[in-house]
Scaffold this motif. Structure first.
Motif, PDB file in Angstrom:
ATOM      1  N   TYR A   1      -6.655 -53.020   2.988  1.00 23.91           N
ATOM      2  CA  TYR A   1      -6.432 -52.344   4.153  1.00 23.91           C
ATOM      3  C   TYR A   1      -7.858 -52.927   5.213  1.00 23.91           C
TER       4      TYR A   1
ATOM      5  N   TYR B   1      -9.368 -50.596   8.283  1.00 24.34           N
ATOM      6  CA  TYR B   1      -9.467 -49.428   9.116  1.00 24.34           C
ATOM      7  C   TYR B   1     -10.451 -49.525  10.406  1.00 24.34           C
TER       8      TYR B   1
ATOM      9  N   THR C   1       3.430 -43.604  14.372  1.00 24.65           N
ATOM     10  CA  THR C   1       2.483 -43.073  13.253  1.00 24.65           C
ATOM     11  C   THR C   1       2.229 -41.471  13.583  1.00 24.65           C
TER      12      THR C   1
ATOM     13  N   SER D   1       4.559 -37.151   1.684  1.00 26.79           N
ATOM     14  CA  SER D   1       4.951 -37.463   0.139  1.00 26.79           C
ATOM     15  C   SER D   1       3.907 -36.888  -0.544  1.00 26.79           C
ATOM     16  N   SER D   2       2.625 -37.290  -0.220  1.00 25.55           N
ATOM     17  CA  SER D   2       1.562 -36.687  -0.658  1.00 25.55           C
ATOM     18  C   SER D   2       0.300 -36.574   0.203  1.00 25.55           C
TER      19      SER D   2
ATOM     20  N   GLN E   1      -4.244 -36.231   0.475  1.00 25.36           N
ATOM     21  CA  GLN E   1      -5.293 -36.389   0.109  1.00 25.36           C
ATOM     22  C   GLN E   1      -6.384 -35.823   0.799  1.00 25.36           C
TER      23      GLN E   1
ATOM     24  N   THR F   1      -6.242 -35.189  -4.500  1.00 19.48           N
ATOM     25  CA  THR F   1      -4.583 -35.715  -4.146  1.00 19.48           C
ATOM     26  C   THR F   1      -3.843 -34.518  -4.643  1.00 19.48           C
TER      27      THR F   1
ATOM     28  N   VAL G   1       0.411 -33.388  -4.426  1.00 18.66           N
ATOM     29  CA  VAL G   1       1.564 -33.730  -4.321  1.00 18.66           C
ATOM     30  C   VAL G   1       2.915 -32.855  -4.244  1.00 18.66           C
TER      31      VAL G   1
ATOM     32  N   ARG H   1       0.447 -39.767   3.166  1.00 16.15           N
ATOM     33  CA  ARG H   1       1.210 -40.660   3.272  1.00 16.15           C
ATOM     34  C   ARG H   1       2.575 -40.243   3.542  1.00 16.15           C
ATOM     35  N   PHE H   2       3.269 -40.605   4.654  1.00 20.34           N
ATOM     36  CA  PHE H   2       4.649 -40.180   4.806  1.00 20.34           C
ATOM     37  C   PHE H   2       5.675 -40.904   4.222  1.00 20.34           C
ATOM     38  N   SER H   3       6.066 -42.233   4.515  1.00 18.18           N
ATOM     39  CA  SER H   3       7.063 -42.902   3.866  1.00 18.18           C
ATOM     40  C   SER H   3       6.376 -44.293   3.425  1.00 18.18           C
ATOM     41  N   GLY H   4       5.372 -44.458   3.821  1.00 22.89           N
ATOM     42  CA  GLY H   4       4.774 -45.832   3.737  1.00 22.89           C
ATOM     43  C   GLY H   4       3.660 -45.662   2.633  1.00 22.89           C
ATOM     44  N   TYR H   5       2.550 -46.586   2.683  1.00 24.22           N
ATOM     45  CA  TYR H   5       1.630 -46.618   1.615  1.00 24.22           C
ATOM     46  C   TYR H   5       0.290 -46.631   2.262  1.00 24.22           C
ATOM     47  N   ALA H   6       0.288 -46.822   3.712  1.00 20.36           N
ATOM     48  CA  ALA H   6      -1.143 -47.039   4.467  1.00 20.36           C
ATOM     49  C   ALA H   6      -1.357 -45.179   4.501  1.00 20.36           C
ATOM     50  N   LEU H   7      -2.546 -44.676   4.247  1.00 27.72           N
ATOM     51  CA  LEU H   7      -3.026 -43.448   4.472  1.00 27.72           C
ATOM     52  C   LEU H   7      -3.034 -43.398   6.156  1.00 27.72           C
TER      53      LEU H   7
ATOM     54  N   PHE I   1      -4.999 -40.824   8.400  1.00 26.36           N
ATOM     55  CA  PHE I   1      -6.015 -39.805   8.544  1.00 26.36           C
ATOM     56  C   PHE I   1      -5.998 -38.772   9.520  1.00 26.36           C
TER      57      PHE I   1
END
Lengths: 115, 110
Positions: free
Chosen positions: A33, A35, B1, B30-31, B33, B48, B50, B92-98, B100
């Motif tokens: 990634y 950022y 976003t 979803s999780s 951190q 993390t 969950v 992370r909501f539905s995707g995999y990028a964090l 912040f």
């Protein structure tokens, strides 16, 4: 041995120049990634690559172009730099793109200053 | 976003005091951190969470995940100068990028 390494750590350049930031990870991760952290410390996702394939491209000016020659490297090239591009750019990696709960490993950041 | 709201934005306390940092969203995570960032460095993962209602402890740090998985808190007991830093929640909501939050800058003075 640094897990995610970025070069350079500092970059000062004039408006209108083109510059590149390099990132390498030795963790064997599939996903990388970029950022951007602004002056207020807000970290915003720019791009994500999974195994050299672009999977996330947020609303970023097309002056920014990521390139992934292999899954261990993700470089960021910026054309025609503007004052507003000044920020700290972080590279990060995770094991794979479906890893919802795993840790993201970040590089030390590249502080870009456009004058 | 999706947006994560963090509060407070800044916190300056004396050694030995307790503090709580909050992270809220209108969306379900979803999780979630928590990361800590020191000057000149990248963020480093603290924890993390969950499961809704989950509580995790890391020495003097206690992390809680809301039952509905829309909010989280970080509580530090008896803060020390070494706790100084920028604390970031990330979801992370539905995707995999964090995604912040805007971070909480904590300064603990002796």
């Amino acid at each position: 041995d640094t897990a995610v390494s970025q070069t350079p750590k500092y970059l000062v350049t004039q408006m209108g120049n083109d510059k590149s930031i390099k990132c390498e990870q030795n963790l064997g991760h599939d996903t990388m990634y970029w950022y951007k952290q602004d002056s207020k410390k807000f970290l915003k996702i720019m791009f994500s690559y999974n195994n050299k394939e672009l999977i996330i491209n947020e609303t970023v000016p097309n002056r920014f172009s990521p390139k992934s020659p292999d899954k261990a490297h993700l470089n960021l090239h910026i054309n025609s730099l503007e004052l507003g591009d000044s920020a700290v750019y972080f590279c990060a990696s995770t094991p794979h793109r479906t890893s919802m709960n795993t840790e993201a490993f970040f590089g030390q950041g590249t502080r870009l200053t456009v004058v | 976003t999706q947006l994560l709201e963090q509060s407070p934005q800044f916190l300056s306390i004396q050694e030995g005091e307790n503090l709580t940092v909050y992270c809220n969203s209108s969306s379900v995570f979803s999780s979630l951190q928590w990361y800590r960032q020191e000057p000149g460095e990248g963020p480093v993962l603290l924890v993390t969470v969950v499961t809704g209602g989950e509580v995790k402890k890391l020495k003097r740090l206690t992390f809680q995940f809301g039952d509905a998985r829309k909010d989280s808190s970080l509580h530090i007991t008896a803060a020390q100068p070494g706790d100084t830093g920028l604390y970031l929640c990330a979801g992370r909501f539905s995707g995999y990028a964090l995604n912040f939050g805007k971070g909480t800058s904590l300064l603990v003075t002796p």
